[in-house]
Design an enzyme around this catalytic site. Structure first.
Site, PDB file in Angstrom:
ATOM      1  N   ASP A 169      -6.105 -11.373  -1.230  1.00 13.67           N
ATOM      2  CA  ASP A 169      -6.594 -11.205  -2.401  1.00 13.67           C
ATOM      3  C   ASP A 169      -7.055 -12.175  -3.039  1.00 13.67           C
ATOM      4  OD1 ASP A 169      -6.105  -8.105  -1.996  1.00 13.67           O
ATOM      5  OD2 ASP A 169      -4.764  -8.005  -3.354  1.00 13.67           O
ATOM      6  N   CYS A 191       0.739  -0.980   0.272  1.00  9.57           N
ATOM      7  CA  CYS A 191      -0.166  -0.058   0.086  1.00  9.57           C
ATOM      8  C   CYS A 191       0.762   1.191   0.265  1.00  9.57           C
ATOM      9  CB  CYS A 191      -1.150   0.061   1.139  1.00  9.57           C
ATOM     10  SG  CYS A 191      -1.754  -1.301   1.446  1.00  9.57           S
ATOM     11  N   ASN A 200      -5.970  -8.698   6.278  1.00  5.42           N
ATOM     12  CA  ASN A 200      -5.205  -9.004   7.735  1.00  5.42           C
ATOM     13  C   ASN A 200      -6.202  -9.999   7.992  1.00  5.42           C
ATOM     14  OD1 ASN A 200      -2.671  -8.250   8.147  1.00  5.42           O
ATOM     15  ND2 ASN A 200      -2.791  -7.008   6.236  1.00  5.42           N
ATOM     16  N   TYR A 255     -15.966  16.998  19.190  1.00  4.98           N
ATOM     17  CA  TYR A 255     -16.039  17.520  18.998  1.00  4.98           C
ATOM     18  C   TYR A 255     -15.571  18.559  19.914  1.00  4.98           C
ATOM     19  CZ  TYR A 255     -17.569  22.990  17.572  1.00  4.98           C
ATOM     20  OH  TYR A 255     -17.499  24.486  17.408  1.00  4.98           O
TER      21      TYR A 255
END
Ligand SMILES: Cc1cc2nc3c(=O)[nH]c(=O)nc-3n(C[C@H](O)[C@H](O)[C@H](O)COP(=O)(O)OP(=O)(O)OC[C@H]3O[C@@H](n4cnc5c(N)ncnc54)[C@H](O)[C@@H]3O)c2cc1C
Length: 543
Positions: free
Chosen positions: A282, A42, A304, A425
């Site tokens: 995959d 990745c 994973n 927030y």
């Protein structure tokens, strides 16, 4: 118990490591074709662009380090070429010498992943034609870029990988064009969302040509030109990011059940149709977590988790992998993109009474430096009120929005479960009503009829024909349209007939909604709001 794992990147190493933690006595051996294991696939585009400076960082663990850490044995340069299920053996060929050896197993884990699709087209063997899968691909590409000879590149394939490579090539000063035979970039996103990203990429100098098929590559020794169904394009470098195919060809005669695309079919335990053979990553098809339909979601994240589930079951557990939502996130120039769950089209195809809403919402307190917007398309099921999917774009923490939605969908949450979520927030991070909750409120307004709107897709398809377009922005922004400031309107407002078809357009959609809300109260019956306003939609302003 002898456990043989074929493959050593995400799924293979995770299965082996977890299995040794679950059962120290298990004899775990990884057979892997490559010399590297456990590399950061990745991270490869970011090595190309120089964000990751050091090539050593791409290798998470060497075979020796991995063995020391986990206790699993690693045999590199061994390509599995045959499986004998009756004898419970795998034959592997040494990649350098070709010498074959037979490995016995009590349980087998197939984690052979996938390889880039390499089309049989003229010129693909030329120098400077790359795929992006293994560290050596990224290392070779960066070495070439560092020579300063690459001025133009064509990336073939506009999925996450192609676009990430495009971003990193552009960051190196290369002029990048992207082609894709599909009618949109970013598979897994709804077309109008992908269209918006395509326009943003063009603004940053990366031009995408959709509906454009790769037909060949020309050059003497080194690539010079890419031939496409649209036209020829000059290129010093070509990236083939046309998708991937599972590395399961060697299992063709094994009797293991495969899906049409060649992936192995597994049950929730990650077991194939042979009870002694598991598979993960995959190379497998799992289930869509929402619909239960078969789903191929080749991502490092799911690889994973699937490996972990397989390991627990191999160690005697009873774990079940719940399936994928197709969650993904990708950084592009000036805009991050995230998705989870079903697109509107997929939700409709799955039989849901799918309703979508698109809105532009603040990503943090608007007065805080660096505040920007999220553009969000949310899809829910009208009947059950369940959240089904969400796509988010923006320069900020798109991953946060995506992950909240992924969690909500995974928990089968309905809109009413989510409308008052107590999310964090403070001005540097979010808005007082969190942008995700804001989206839930907008969706609920649409479902209740309080918001009567056209989606961007409906608008682009001509749904607003016959409507008078009115600019309801905070100040006039669409010069050829009549302007209306709702704060200056009262009961006596009679500029338009009460039943006139009026489409309110503002920057984001919010002020248009406030205008509609007020005018409805004064008896206007035919008003619509354009979702996403002129930030998201392309408005033809000529009368
Ligand atoms: C450029 C790029 C960017 C990506 N970015 C992301 C991201 O941001 N997020 C994300 O979730 N995913 C991302 N992915 C996808 C992710 O890398 C893959 O989903 C993940 O690597 C899959 O792991 P895997 O173990 O199933 O397969 P693979 O990584 O393909 O590993 C398969 C292993 O099997 C070995 N092998 C294959 N055939 C044989 C054989 N016959 N015998 C022995 N060994 C064999 C290979 O050598 C390899 O070791 C990206 C992928 C790429 C290429």
């Amino acid at each position: 118990m002898k456990i043989l794992v074929i493959g050593g990147v995400a799924a293979g190493t995770k299965t082996a490591a977890k299995l040794k933690r679950e059962d120290r006595n298990a004899e775990v051996t990884i057979l892997v074709k490559d010399n590297d294991i456990s590399y950061a696939g990745c991270g490869l585009p970011y090595y190309v662009g120089g964000v990751i400076e050091n090539k050593a960082s791409l290798i998470v663990n060497t075979p020796a380090k991995f063995s020391a850490l986990t206790g699993a044995k690693v045999l590199t340069g061994k390509e599995a070429v045959a499986l004998d299920r009756a004898a419970k053996t795998v034959t592997a060929a040494d990649v350098e010498t070709g010498e074959k050896n037979v490995y016995e197993y009590d349980k087998l884990v197939i984690a052979v992943g996938a390889s880039p699709i390499f089309p049989k087209l003229p010129g693909t063997e030329l120098k400077n034609v790359f795929v992006m899968r293994r560290p050596e691909d990224a290392i070779a590409m960066r070495e070439l870029l560092d020579t300063g000879t690459v001025k133009r590149a064509v990336v073939c394939g506009a999925g996450f990988i192609g676009l990430e490579v495009a971003e990193n090539l552009a960051a190196k000063g290369v002029k990048v064009s992207v082609i894709d035979m599909a009618e949109q970039i970013l598979p897994g996103f709804d077309p109008e969302v992908a269209g918006y990203v395509e326009r943003k990429l063009a603004d940053s100098g990366i031009v995408c040509f959709t509906g454009t098929k790769l037909e060949g590559i020309e050059g003497t020794d080194t690539v010079e030109k890419v031939l496409t169904s649209r036209r020829a394009m000059k290129a010093d470098l070509v990236v083939l990011a046309l998708g991937i195919k599972p590395n399961t060809a060697f299992l063709a005669d094994s009797g293991l059940e495969t899906a049409k695309n060649g992936t192995l079919v597994v049950d929730g335990a990650m077991r194939t149709n042979d009870p002694d053979i598991y598979a993960a990553g995959d190379c497998v098809t799992v289930r869509n977590r929402i619909t239960g339909a078969p789903a191929w979601s080749p991502m490092g994240s799911s690889a994973n988790m699937e490996g972990r589930v397989a390991a627990k079951n191999l160690a005697g557990g009873e774990e079940s992998y719940v399936g994928v939502l197709g969650t993904g996130v990708c950084k592009l120039p000036g805009i991050n993109v995230g998705r989870t769950g079903l697109t509107e089209a997929a939700a409709k195809a799955a039989g849901y009474d799918a309703v979508s809403v698109t809105a532009v919402v603040d990503d943090k307190a608007h007065y805080y430096p660096g505040a920007s917007n999220f553009i969000v398309k949310m899809t829910a099921d009208r009947k059950s009120g369940k959240l089904l999917g969400m796509q988010t774009l923006g320069p900020g923490a798109v991953d946060k929005m995506t992950d909240i939605a992924a969690l909500a969908i995974s928990m089968n949450a309905t809109l009413s479960d989510l409308e008052n979520l107590d999310l964090a927030y403070a001005p540097p991070f979010s808005t007082a009503i969190h942008p995700f909750v804001n989206m839930i409120n907008i969706m609920e307004n649409k479902l209740s009829g309080a918001l009567d709107s056209f989606t961007p897709a409906e608008f682009a398809a001509g749904a607003a024909e016959g409507y008078k377009f009115i600019d309801t922005s905070i100040q006039p922004s669409l010069p050829s349209l009549p302007y209306l400031d709702y704060t200056k309107v009262d009961e006596s407002f009679d500029k338009y007939a009460k039943d006139e078809k009026l489409l309110f357009i503002c920057a984001k959609g919010k002020r248009a909604y406030l205008t509609q809300n007020k005018l409805k109260a004064y008896g206007f019956t035919n008003t619509k709001v354009l979702e996403g306003g002129h930030t998201f939609n392309e408005i033809e302003t000529e009368e």
